[in-house]
Design an enzyme around this catalytic site. Structure first.
Site, short mmCIF file in Angstrom:
data_model
loop_
_atom_site.label_atom_id
_atom_site.label_comp_id
_atom_site.label_asym_id
_atom_site.label_seq_id
_atom_site.Cartn_x
_atom_site.Cartn_y
_atom_site.Cartn_z
N ALA A 71 0.93 -1.29 -0.15
CA ALA A 71 0.13 0.03 -0.10
C ALA A 71 0.95 1.33 -0.02
O ALA A 71 2.13 1.17 0.45
CB ALA A 71 -1.04 0.18 1.14
N ASP A 72 0.37 2.33 -0.70
CA ASP A 72 0.93 3.57 -0.52
C ASP A 72 -0.22 4.62 -0.36
O ASP A 72 -0.97 4.68 -1.13
CB ASP A 72 1.73 3.92 -1.70
N THR A 73 0.10 5.47 0.61
CA THR A 73 -0.75 6.69 0.87
C THR A 73 -0.13 7.96 0.47
O THR A 73 1.05 8.16 0.92
CB THR A 73 -1.37 6.61 2.41
N GLY A 108 -3.37 3.96 -2.55
CA GLY A 108 -3.20 2.97 -3.72
C GLY A 108 -2.97 1.66 -3.01
O GLY A 108 -1.96 1.35 -2.07
#
Length: 201
Positions: A71-73, A108
């Site tokens: 995940a990437d925020t 994402g």
């Protein structure tokens, strides 16, 4: 089936721990070499996929049935992305700009197993109150937001900045677990919830 979380974020691990499930954490430094030049939601998905794919390649074994979650925020207003602050001055500038405005928090996420990959994103909208310079300076002294995208932590002292939230709360913290739960269950045949385990506690 072994579940691997491709993230060193304590916040994401805390969200996973709510389900009392077995998983391991494994990371790579692939994110340092990424050059992301697209729109924020595309960048977030690419980053999440590259992190998950890199960890998958590290752990793949023909005899192992593994699923890797990455995940990437990012925090955005329009196409402008607010990453982690470089220093106190950068953090002050970010929070001053976000003051009184509505911003998007985009996470994402990518889930990978042998012969199948799934990538998507979730958006939540956060409206800040008007923040005084004194409030911002005092918050910076707490060091809470120094390693967070957007320079604040929703689950901490930074919660006092929030006027309203529209969307998934956990997404703002860094892992949209409701959506990820559905995807793991329907597309990967992996159910995070064992209700009998909770009943026996």
């Amino acid at each position: 089936m072994k579940l691997i979380l491709s993230s060193s974020s304590p916040r994401r691990q805390e969200i996973m721990d709510m389900f009392d499930i077995e998983y391991i954490v494994d990371t790579t430094d692939v994110e340092r070499t990424l050059v992301l030049t697209s729109t924020p939601h595309i960048n977030a998905m690419v980053s999440a996929f590259m992190k998950a794919a890199s960890v998958y390649e590290k752990n793949i074994d023909e005899e192992d049935d593994i699923v890797v979650l990455g995940a990437d925020t990012t925090v955005t207003i329009g196409d402008y992305q607010f990453g982690k602050p470089k220093d106190d001055d950068d953090q002050f500038s970010m929070l001053k700009y976000l003051s009184g405005k509505t911003h998007d928090v985009i996470t994402g996420y990518a889930i990978i197993k042998k012969d199948y990959k799934y990538v998507d994103y979730v958006v939540s909208k956060v409206k800040f109150k008007e923040l005084s310079e004194e409030t911002i300076k005092n918050y910076i002294k707490t060091e809470e937001g120094g390693d967070k995208a957007g320079s604040y932590a929703l689950q901490g002292i930074g919660s006092i900045f929030i006027d309203s939230i529209n969307g998934d709360y956990q997404n703002i913290i860094g892992l949209p677990i409701s959506k990820i739960y559905d995807v793991l269950k329907t597309k990967f045949s992996l159910d995070l919830l064992d209700f009998e385990k909770f009943e026996n506690q």
